[in-house]
Design a protein around this motif. Structure first.
Motif, PDB file in Angstrom:
ATOM      1  N   PRO A  38      -2.896   0.876 -13.034  1.00 34.57           N
ATOM      2  CA  PRO A  38      -3.268   1.889 -12.044  1.00 34.57           C
ATOM      3  C   PRO A  38      -2.543   1.671 -10.727  1.00 34.57           C
ATOM      4  O   PRO A  38      -2.220   0.543 -10.351  1.00 34.57           O
ATOM      5  CB  PRO A  38      -4.779   1.689 -11.886  1.00 34.57           C
ATOM      6  N   ALA A  39      -2.267   2.766 -10.033  1.00 40.11           N
ATOM      7  CA  ALA A  39      -1.543   2.699  -8.768  1.00 40.11           C
ATOM      8  C   ALA A  39      -2.455   2.164  -7.666  1.00 40.11           C
ATOM      9  O   ALA A  39      -3.570   2.647  -7.488  1.00 40.11           O
ATOM     10  CB  ALA A  39      -1.017   4.073  -8.391  1.00 40.11           C
ATOM     11  N   LEU A  40      -1.974   1.166  -6.943  1.00 43.95           N
ATOM     12  CA  LEU A  40      -2.710   0.601  -5.809  1.00 43.95           C
ATOM     13  C   LEU A  40      -1.926   0.844  -4.531  1.00 43.95           C
ATOM     14  O   LEU A  40      -0.708   0.647  -4.500  1.00 43.95           O
ATOM     15  CB  LEU A  40      -2.915  -0.910  -5.998  1.00 43.95           C
ATOM     16  N   GLY A  41      -2.615   1.274  -3.491  1.00 40.15           N
ATOM     17  CA  GLY A  41      -1.958   1.468  -2.200  1.00 40.15           C
ATOM     18  C   GLY A  41      -2.949   1.948  -1.171  1.00 40.15           C
ATOM     19  O   GLY A  41      -3.896   2.687  -1.479  1.00 40.15           O
ATOM     20  N   GLY A  42      -2.764   1.549   0.058  1.00 37.57           N
ATOM     21  CA  GLY A  42      -3.727   1.817   1.115  1.00 37.57           C
ATOM     22  C   GLY A  42      -3.783   3.265   1.557  1.00 37.57           C
ATOM     23  O   GLY A  42      -2.934   4.091   1.211  1.00 37.57           O
ATOM     24  N   GLY A  79       0.925   3.373  -5.323  1.00 41.72           N
ATOM     25  CA  GLY A  79       0.396   4.625  -4.800  1.00 41.72           C
ATOM     26  C   GLY A  79       0.195   4.529  -3.302  1.00 41.72           C
ATOM     27  O   GLY A  79       0.353   3.453  -2.711  1.00 41.72           O
ATOM     28  N   LYS A  80      -0.156   5.626  -2.676  1.00 46.88           N
ATOM     29  CA  LYS A  80      -0.427   5.627  -1.242  1.00 46.88           C
ATOM     30  C   LYS A  80      -1.167   6.900  -0.868  1.00 46.88           C
ATOM     31  O   LYS A  80      -0.935   7.965  -1.457  1.00 46.88           O
ATOM     32  CB  LYS A  80       0.872   5.552  -0.428  1.00 46.88           C
ATOM     33  N   THR A  81      -2.054   6.793   0.093  1.00 43.16           N
ATOM     34  CA  THR A  81      -2.691   7.956   0.707  1.00 43.16           C
ATOM     35  C   THR A  81      -2.291   8.008   2.173  1.00 43.16           C
ATOM     36  O   THR A  81      -2.310   6.977   2.853  1.00 43.16           O
ATOM     37  CB  THR A  81      -4.226   7.864   0.616  1.00 43.16           C
ATOM     38  N   GLY A 108      -9.501   6.578 -11.799  1.00 41.92           N
ATOM     39  CA  GLY A 108      -8.948   5.230 -11.925  1.00 41.92           C
ATOM     40  C   GLY A 108      -7.443   5.149 -11.939  1.00 41.92           C
ATOM     41  O   GLY A 108      -6.885   4.049 -11.999  1.00 41.92           O
ATOM     42  N   ARG A 109      -6.756   6.293 -11.891  1.00 34.90           N
ATOM     43  CA  ARG A 109      -5.286   6.246 -11.825  1.00 34.90           C
ATOM     44  C   ARG A 109      -4.806   5.692 -10.483  1.00 34.90           C
ATOM     45  O   ARG A 109      -3.694   5.177 -10.385  1.00 34.90           O
ATOM     46  CB  ARG A 109      -4.696   7.652 -12.020  1.00 34.90           C
ATOM     47  N   TYR A 110      -5.651   5.798  -9.462  1.00 39.37           N
ATOM     48  CA  TYR A 110      -5.280   5.337  -8.119  1.00 39.37           C
ATOM     49  C   TYR A 110      -6.434   4.576  -7.488  1.00 39.37           C
ATOM     50  O   TYR A 110      -7.591   4.994  -7.560  1.00 39.37           O
ATOM     51  CB  TYR A 110      -4.903   6.532  -7.238  1.00 39.37           C
ATOM     52  N   ILE A 292      -1.781  -9.254  -3.521  1.00 38.31           N
ATOM     53  CA  ILE A 292      -2.243 -10.120  -4.609  1.00 38.31           C
ATOM     54  C   ILE A 292      -3.721 -10.443  -4.418  1.00 38.31           C
ATOM     55  O   ILE A 292      -4.517 -10.421  -5.366  1.00 38.31           O
ATOM     56  CB  ILE A 292      -1.414 -11.418  -4.658  1.00 38.31           C
ATOM     57  N   ASN A 293      -4.092 -10.722  -3.193  1.00 39.56           N
ATOM     58  CA  ASN A 293      -5.477 -11.055  -2.872  1.00 39.56           C
ATOM     59  C   ASN A 293      -6.399  -9.865  -3.135  1.00 39.56           C
ATOM     60  O   ASN A 293      -7.459  -9.998  -3.752  1.00 39.56           O
ATOM     61  CB  ASN A 293      -5.561 -11.476  -1.400  1.00 39.56           C
ATOM     62  N   VAL A 294      -5.979  -8.686  -2.671  1.00 42.82           N
ATOM     63  CA  VAL A 294      -6.781  -7.480  -2.872  1.00 42.82           C
ATOM     64  C   VAL A 294      -6.911  -7.159  -4.356  1.00 42.82           C
ATOM     65  O   VAL A 294      -7.982  -6.765  -4.834  1.00 42.82           O
ATOM     66  CB  VAL A 294      -6.146  -6.300  -2.104  1.00 42.82           C
ATOM     67  N   ALA A 295      -5.813  -7.345  -5.100  1.00 38.31           N
ATOM     68  CA  ALA A 295      -5.843  -7.046  -6.530  1.00 38.31           C
ATOM     69  C   ALA A 295      -6.860  -7.910  -7.266  1.00 38.31           C
ATOM     70  O   ALA A 295      -7.456  -7.477  -8.260  1.00 38.31           O
ATOM     71  CB  ALA A 295      -4.454  -7.250  -7.129  1.00 38.31           C
ATOM     72  N   ASP A 296      -7.086  -9.123  -6.763  1.00 37.51           N
ATOM     73  CA  ASP A 296      -8.060 -10.005  -7.422  1.00 37.51           C
ATOM     74  C   ASP A 296      -9.479  -9.458  -7.312  1.00 37.51           C
ATOM     75  O   ASP A 296     -10.335  -9.783  -8.133  1.00 37.51           O
ATOM     76  CB  ASP A 296      -7.989 -11.416  -6.833  1.00 37.51           C
ATOM     77  N   GLU A 297      -9.729  -8.629  -6.294  1.00 38.76           N
ATOM     78  CA  GLU A 297     -11.052  -8.026  -6.151  1.00 38.76           C
ATOM     79  C   GLU A 297     -11.391  -7.162  -7.362  1.00 38.76           C
ATOM     80  O   GLU A 297     -12.565  -6.986  -7.703  1.00 38.76           O
ATOM     81  CB  GLU A 297     -11.114  -7.171  -4.882  1.00 38.76           C
ATOM     82  N   LEU A 298     -10.368  -6.614  -8.006  1.00 41.47           N
ATOM     83  CA  LEU A 298     -10.599  -5.743  -9.153  1.00 41.47           C
ATOM     84  C   LEU A 298     -11.182  -6.511 -10.330  1.00 41.47           C
ATOM     85  O   LEU A 298     -11.730  -5.924 -11.257  1.00 41.47           O
ATOM     86  CB  LEU A 298      -9.286  -5.066  -9.566  1.00 41.47           C
TER      87      LEU A 298
END
Length: 365
Positions: A38-42, A79-81, A108-110, A292-298
């Motif tokens: 899934p795309a991750l971005g702030g 991704g990004k908003t 969940g795609r983003y 990397i840190n934020v991704a671990d929250e998932l």
């Protein structure tokens, strides 16, 4: 801007326009690539001059996140908003809850997070409507302030770059010129000081400079003088585009490694410093500790596990230099190649799986 032409050129997947009249929400969600996950971005809130500028920023930033996640070894896409508006005057609860519902609609795609112009409190409001958000309050299971983790990643990446330049990764006795001593950089300076490095610091914030001088026995210089100081390592941790025609002739270092984003003003400057023999750690590889840190929250945040993953930035930097040597290219190009090779490898693997699955459904399995 011909949007479809631009999206086709860089192979974007999706662009979502979101509006909510009552709250004033005008947002664009760009999903660049979900090959790896899934795309991750702030979610960035900014006073864009027009819609075209906002769309271009969303597209550009989401593509950058694809490369950052891929280079970091994460199973995530980019991704990004972007939210059109003044973060000081235009925010309201309904706006972020409306955005949360749009994100939930993507199923969940983003996954979003905090960015320029948004805060943990804003993420908490988004969280009221969707679980596809990270960087929320620690009470909800978040990792909290990411600055120390980002700083640790830059520190280990700097050590890997020093090994390439000097033959070993020790920073003891090395003189390091640190541009910017904000939250991330102050934590970075702590790691450097603890290892015995000599620090030269600058910042537009005089109080931040004084804090670093007192804490780390650092030498302070004017913001315009930091480029020309005699040092082993120049560490940009503030502005972008600081490697440019004006600064390159001033550098008296061998290594360039820091937390700032987009430090090359133009791609040609990356080629220029490569030809001149500088050892440059590409920004989105070395500063990936935060994502990397934020991704671990998932996964349900575990700090020890997250920090172990951040240590992998050392090997990622080594890999960049290996590719640069293998292909005879500058390290910024090698970083792109590393990310692209990983995406292509997984795309091929997943394509094979999907082909087999389709064959089975058609009675040919």
């Amino acid at each position: 801007m011909n949007i479809f032409e631009y999206m086709e050129k860089y192979d974007y997947e999706e662009l979502v326009m979101c509006q909510d009249k009552e709250s004033g929400l005008k947002a664009i969600i760009s999903i660049h690539d979900t090959t790896l996950g899934p795309a991750l971005g702030g979610s960035r809130m900014w006073t864009y001059q027009n819609e075209a500028e906002a769309i271009e920023d969303a597209l550009r930033l989401s593509r950058g996140m694809t490369y950052k996640a891929a280079a970091a070894g994460l199973n995530l896409g980019g991704g990004k908003t972007v939210i059109i508006g003044d973060p000081k005057t235009d925010k309201n609860e309904a706006m972020f809850r409306a955005l949360g519902r749009f994100i939930q609609g993507l199923n969940g795609r983003y996954i979003t997070a905090e960015d320029v112009g948004t805060t943990v409190a804003d993420m908490d409001l988004i969280h009221e409507e969707t679980d596809f958000v990270t960087g929320i309050s620690p009470a909800f299971g978040s990792s909290g302030n990411p600055s120390p983790v980002t700083a640790y990643g830059v520190y280990v990446g700097m050590k890997a770059t020093a090994k390439e330049a000097f033959g070993d990764d020790s920073l003891e006795g090395k003189t390091i010129a640190v541009q910017g001593v904000g939250n991330v950089s102050f934590n970075l300076c702590q790691y450097l000081h603890d290892e015995g490095a000599k620090l030269i610091v600058t910042d537009i914030n005089k109080e931040a400079v004084q804090r670093a001088v007192e804490a780390f026995d650092a030498k302070a210089v004017d913001i315009n003088d930091i480029y020309s100081v005699d040092c082993d390592i120049f560490s940009p941790n503030a502005l972008g585009a600081v490697i440019n025609d004006d600064t390159i002739p001033q550098f008296k270092c061998r290594v360039i490694a820091g937390a700032a984003n987009n430090v090359l003003k133009e791609e040609r400057h990356g080629d220029q410093i490569h030809e001149m023999g500088f050892y440059y750690a590409p920004d989105y590889v070395i500063n990936a500790g935060g994502v990397i840190n934020v991704a671990d929250e998932l996964l349900g945040y575990n700090r020890e596990r997250a920090m172990k993953k951040v240590e992998g930035i050392y090997q990622n930097i080594e890999r960049v230099f290996d590719i640069a040597s293998r292909d005879g290219i500058a390290t910024y190009r090698a970083a792109d190649r590393m990310a692209e090779e990983r995406i292509q490898s997984l795309r091929n693997t997943r394509s094979t799986f999907l082909t087999n699955e389709k064959s089975m459904l058609n009675g040919r399995g």
